[in-house]
Design an enzyme around this catalytic site. Structure first.
Site, mmCIF file in Angstrom:
data_model
loop_
_atom_site.group_PDB
_atom_site.id
_atom_site.type_symbol
_atom_site.label_atom_id
_atom_site.label_comp_id
_atom_site.label_asym_id
_atom_site.label_seq_id
_atom_site.Cartn_x
_atom_site.Cartn_y
_atom_site.Cartn_z
ATOM 1 C CD GLU A 276 37.882 16.908 27.591
ATOM 2 O OE1 GLU A 276 38.775 16.140 26.860
ATOM 3 O OE2 GLU A 276 38.176 16.867 28.902
ATOM 4 C CG HIS B 6 41.176 15.382 29.668
ATOM 5 N ND1 HIS B 6 39.902 15.903 30.616
ATOM 6 C CD2 HIS B 6 42.203 14.712 31.190
ATOM 7 C CE1 HIS B 6 40.330 15.346 31.809
ATOM 8 N NE2 HIS B 6 40.924 14.946 31.956
ATOM 9 C CB CYS C 262 39.098 12.392 33.054
ATOM 10 S SG CYS C 262 40.564 12.792 34.383
#
Lengths: 74, 220
Positions: free
Chosen positions: B194, B192, B84
């Site tokens: 994560e 994302h 991002c």
């Protein structure tokens, strides 16, 4: 020197902010507006104006997506 | 395997990145003023709003001392992932091609998206199969990928991820969700991974990226 740098989206790159303005103005009764582009204005005092070009290339603009124009404002 | 996760003023996803990387290795935060990255094997530039996105997203973070070291690390072939805002920083730094523009909707979009792994030979995708779909959250206002030489990137295999049909949240050219450098050690993507490492939040597909880096290191 007082300088003004005008930064605009490059020709041919979709500018949704400009398009939003084109759509919003008729709603307020303004007609005949087209080809709107929304950019950014940076004003700065510089001691060495010969560095302005490099400042634009390295930080103030992203030459991949933006055109810039350096003006002197006295 | 030791991951270093950069932290800028305005980063907000660095702790999730540490948490995700810690599932496959060791992970530590690296403050952006620190030019010495220490003994890390892979670097993650996390999401957030470094320097408040002032001027352009990533434009100021790109000049922090840690980034000089990240550039040197990447040029030596070290695995670097930008997520991002981290993707935006890597583009601004010239480690990845192209730039990220305002979403065509002009809205901040937050949605779980399916992305296709287009190139499964990069340092961050090798644990996935080509064409495999990963379910990963995306949340950004400036994620519209643009590159003047996009056809060249396609031909070079530098498109790493693509949004599944009709799931492009930002108007990216060719539905591109992530790209890599020519060597394949530097990868950036808007969604994302994560945030997709625990069944509690619905998908663990994001783990594939971190596991890939472990595999890439073992193979070096």
């Amino acid at each position: 020197m007082r300088a003004r740098v005008l930064i605009r989206p490059k020709e041919g790159i979709l500018d949704p902010q400009g398009e939003a303005v084109v759509r919003a103005l008729p709603a307020l009764g303004f007609s005949g507006v087209s080809n709107v582009h929304v950019g950014r204005l940076v004003e700065l005092d510089v001691e060495d104006e010969s560095q302005l070009e490099a400042m634009c290339q390295k930080l103030l603009a992203n030459p991949l997506i933006e055109d810039y124009e350096i003006q002197s404002v006295g | 395997m030791r991951f270093g996760i950069l932290q800028f003023p305005g980063s907000c996803d660095e702790r999730d990145a540490v948490e995700a990387a810690a599932r496959v290795g060791d992970a530590e935060l690296l403050w952006h003023r620190e030019g010495n990255l220490g003994q890390v094997d892979a670097i993650i530039v996390p999401g957030g709003f470094s320097y408040g996105d002032y001027l352009r997203a990533g434009a100021i973070a790109r000049f922090s001392p840690a980034m000089e070291s990240v550039i040197a690390f990447a040029n030596e072939g070290g695995p670097v992932l930008g997520i991002c805002n981290g993707f935006q920083v890597l583009c601004e730094a010239g480690l990845l091609p192209g730039a990220l523009l305002r979403n065509t909707s002009l809205r901040f979009r937050c949605a779980q998206v399916d992305i296709e792994v287009v190139n499964a030979e990069t340092a961050w995708t090798s644990a996935a199969s080509p064409g495999e779909t990963l379910s990963i959250p995306a949340k950004h206002g400036e994620g519209r990928f643009y590159a003047p030489n996009v056809e060249e990137l396609e031909a070079n295999g530098q498109v790493a991820f693509r949004y599944a049909p009709r799931q492009n949240p930002n108007g990216s050219l060719n539905d591109i969700a992530g790209v890599c450098n020519e060597r394949g050690n530097v990868v950036g993507l808007m969604p994302h991974p994560e945030h997709a490492v625990d069944a509690l939040t619905g998908s663990t597909d994001g783990l594939k990226l971190f596991a890939s880096a472990v595999g890439a290191l073992a193979g070096r």
